[in-house]
Design an enzyme around this catalytic site. Structure first.
Site, PDB file in Angstrom:
ATOM      1  N   HIS A  99      54.709  40.179  32.888  1.00 50.41           N
ATOM      2  CA  HIS A  99      54.425  39.887  34.289  1.00 50.41           C
ATOM      3  C   HIS A  99      54.065  38.421  34.465  1.00 50.41           C
ATOM      4  CE1 HIS A  99      50.559  41.011  32.454  1.00 50.41           C
ATOM      5  NE2 HIS A  99      49.999  40.193  33.319  1.00 50.41           N
ATOM      6  N   HIS A 101      52.008  35.873  37.070  1.00 50.37           N
ATOM      7  CA  HIS A 101      51.070  35.748  38.191  1.00 50.37           C
ATOM      8  C   HIS A 101      51.525  34.600  39.093  1.00 50.37           C
ATOM      9  CE1 HIS A 101      47.554  38.052  36.462  1.00 50.37           C
ATOM     10  NE2 HIS A 101      48.166  37.756  35.320  1.00 50.37           N
TER      11      HIS A 101
HETATM   12  P1  5GP Z   1      46.855  40.033  32.779  1.00 46.67           P
HETATM   13  O1  5GP Z   1      45.377  39.901  32.562  1.00 46.67           O
HETATM   14  O2  5GP Z   1      47.452  41.057  31.853  1.00 46.67           O
HETATM   15  O3  5GP Z   1      47.597  38.728  32.756  1.00 46.67           O
HETATM   16  O4  5GP Z   1      47.010  40.549  34.267  1.00 46.67           O
HETATM   17  C1  5GP Z   1      47.059  41.877  34.621  1.00 46.67           C
HETATM   18  C2  5GP Z   1      46.823  41.924  36.114  1.00 46.67           C
HETATM   19  O5  5GP Z   1      47.166  43.211  36.580  1.00 46.67           O
HETATM   20  C3  5GP Z   1      45.375  41.686  36.528  1.00 46.67           C
HETATM   21  O6  5GP Z   1      45.295  40.529  37.369  1.00 46.67           O
HETATM   22  C4  5GP Z   1      44.976  42.953  37.280  1.00 46.67           C
HETATM   23  O7  5GP Z   1      44.193  42.724  38.418  1.00 46.67           O
HETATM   24  C5  5GP Z   1      46.331  43.530  37.655  1.00 46.67           C
HETATM   25  N1  5GP Z   1      46.312  44.991  37.763  1.00 46.67           N
HETATM   26  C6  5GP Z   1      45.833  45.874  36.847  1.00 46.67           C
HETATM   27  N2  5GP Z   1      45.975  47.135  37.284  1.00 46.67           N
HETATM   28  C7  5GP Z   1      46.587  47.051  38.503  1.00 46.67           C
HETATM   29  C8  5GP Z   1      47.008  48.050  39.449  1.00 46.67           C
HETATM   30  O8  5GP Z   1      46.846  49.252  39.272  1.00 46.67           O
HETATM   31  N3  5GP Z   1      47.589  47.586  40.587  1.00 46.67           N
HETATM   32  C9  5GP Z   1      47.797  46.255  40.822  1.00 46.67           C
HETATM   33  N4  5GP Z   1      48.384  45.922  41.971  1.00 46.67           N
HETATM   34  N5  5GP Z   1      47.401  45.304  39.950  1.00 46.67           N
HETATM   35  C10 5GP Z   1      46.806  45.701  38.800  1.00 46.67           C
END
Ligand code: 5GP
Length: 138
Positions: A99, A101
């Protein structure tokens, strides 16, 4: 194997605020909204992170991330945008599904903090550059 949360969102098992969808890409609002309009752009196929996604799918995700960044500037009043992708736990990755951001930026104190200190002192930069150059020319 248990589905990760983003696979569940793709399959419609977990709701989201969808921004864009095609055969390979899904974009939706991040639940945490680090800043207003914080979006995630993901590949529909499961890959653990940016480092393992095939180039064609990575490019499609980045195309959508670019458009969302442009929209945040033009229509949400953002003054800047951070586009970032975390790879592995040490880099802050919490969901093991590729993913990107898209984090609109508004002004100092908008909720997102990214600190990049200068730690170059004492590092052998020519040797470090050689490691990358050697591998990249293969
Ligand atoms: P990472 O820390 O892996 O780069 O980012 C994962 C992102 O996924 C986090 O910013 C978190 O808020 C988002 N996230 C986790 N669970 C969910 C969810 O159930 N729905 C949405 N829309 N975002 C999520």
């Amino acid at each position: 194997m248990e589905k990760d949360i983003f696979c569940k969102i793709i399959d419609g098992e977990v709701p989201c605020y969808k921004l864009y969808e095609d055969n390979s890409v899904l974009a939706f609002l991040d639940i945490s909204q680090v800043t207003k309009g914080h979006a995630l752009v993901i590949s529909k196929n499961h890959y653990d992170n940016f480092l393992s996604v095939p180039k064609e799918e990575m490019h499609k995700v980045m195309d959508v991330a670019q458009m969302i960044g442009q929209i945040a500037i033009k229509f949400l009043g953002a003054q800047g945008v951070n586009i970032l992708t975390n790879c592995y736990e040490a880099a802050g990755q919490t969901v093991n599904h590729f993913h990107v951001h898209v984090i609109p930026r508004y002004a100092n104190g908008d909720g997102f903090i990214l600190t990049m200190k200068n730690n170059a002192e004492g590092l052998n930069l020519p040797a470090i550059a050689e490691v990358f150059k050697d591998q990249l020319k293969k």
